[in-house]
Design a protein around this motif. Structure first.
Motif, PDB file in Angstrom:
ATOM      1  N   GLY A  55       0.805  -1.222   0.000  1.00 25.68           N
ATOM      2  CA  GLY A  55       0.000   0.000   0.000  1.00 25.68           C
ATOM      3  C   GLY A  55       0.831   1.261   0.000  1.00 25.68           C
ATOM      4  N   CYS A  91     -10.049  -3.130   3.385  1.00 21.29           N
ATOM      5  CA  CYS A  91      -8.716  -2.617   3.043  1.00 21.29           C
ATOM      6  C   CYS A  91      -8.237  -3.289   1.755  1.00 21.29           C
ATOM      7  N   PHE A  98      -8.554   4.577   1.925  1.00 23.60           N
ATOM      8  CA  PHE A  98      -9.369   4.011   0.856  1.00 23.60           C
ATOM      9  C   PHE A  98     -10.822   4.434   0.990  1.00 23.60           C
ATOM     10  N   HIS A 117      -8.524  -1.541   9.850  1.00 23.64           N
ATOM     11  CA  HIS A 117      -9.122  -0.313   9.330  1.00 23.64           C
ATOM     12  C   HIS A 117      -9.760   0.524  10.427  1.00 23.64           C
ATOM     13  N   GLU A 130      -9.457  10.050  -3.113  1.00 23.30           N
ATOM     14  CA  GLU A 130      -8.329   9.114  -2.998  1.00 23.30           C
ATOM     15  C   GLU A 130      -7.042   9.680  -3.581  1.00 23.30           C
TER      16      GLU A 130
END
Length: 240
Positions: A55, A91, A98, A117, A130
């Protein structure tokens, strides 16, 4: 035997990629030319291949040991490839910010840290973007199909003007106020310029549109006698 061959292939590929990378003269961490979350640690001219946490991506411009950061903070350029995602509930990747999985829910997003999360709600009137990792005005986010969960019109018909208000320095006022057209005591506040609220001054005061606050009636033209016909309040402790 099959697992052994797969393990050998992965190890061979990693070693081969690292061997193909040529370290600059100075020791340090350097980005992979095609994969944005891959980098090499070079010591004495020998590269060691590494990956950012899923990520995050590698930013060679960061002047600190940990050079992995959120994608919206890093210019990857042609380094468009990424490691396979390691998703978990809500996630898409183990780390990052996100959007809500339901496209119509634009004011809720999730902060994912190692697969766990945290739900975050934008301030009223804003949508999650985003590309910046923040809450912005809907027109800036440009998201389609969003459910409008905020009240755009009050029962008396008031709606927040689209042009907003500008302060003395030429800056847009975040939560502008507007006088009520017929009631000197009442006024409106537009949260983030979009969501209206009907508010009022305490008894004995009226709203002053020039100072943007509650004031004495004699200081507001047209409202000087607003409380003239009101009965005087009774003194505490006395009975009629």
């Amino acid at each position: 035997m099959k697992l052994l061959l797969i393990s050998f292939f992965v190890t061979f590929t990693v070693v081969t990629n690292a061997q193909q990378f040529k370290c600059p003269p100075k020791d340090g961490s350097y980005e992979d030319p095609i994969q944005c979350d891959k980098f090499y640690e070079c010591v004495d001219g020998v590269p060691k291949e590494k990956l950012c946490p899923d990520g995050l991506v590698f930013d060679p411009t960061i002047r600190k040991i940990n050079k992995c950061d959120q994608p919206f903070n890093v210019e990857c350029g042609d380094r468009t490839e990424l490691q396979p995602a390691q998703p978990s509930r809500l996630c898409p990747r183990r780390n990052g910010f996100f959007a809500h999985p339901e496209p119509s829910v634009c004011n809720i997003f999730f902060n994912c840290i190692e697969g766990d999360h945290t739900e975050i709600r934008c301030t009223a009137g804003l949508h999650f973007d985003e590309y910046s990792g923040t809450c912005v005005w809907p027109q800036s986010a440009g998201r389609q199909g969003c459910d409008d969960t905020t009240t755009k019109k009050l029962k008396d018909g008031f709606e927040c003007p689209k042009d907003g208000q500008i302060d003395a320095n030429g800056q847009l006022i975040v939560h502008p106020k507007y006088a009520h057209p017929t009631d000197c005591q009442r006024f409106y506040v537009c949260l983030n310029g979009e969501e209206p609220r009907d508010l009022g001054c305490q008894v004995g005061e009226v709203y002053n549109d020039e100072s943007q606050r509650c004031d004495a009636p004699e200081n507001v033209p047209g409202c000087e006698e607003w409380y003239k016909d009101e009965p005087a309040p009774k003194a505490a402790g006395k009975k009629s």
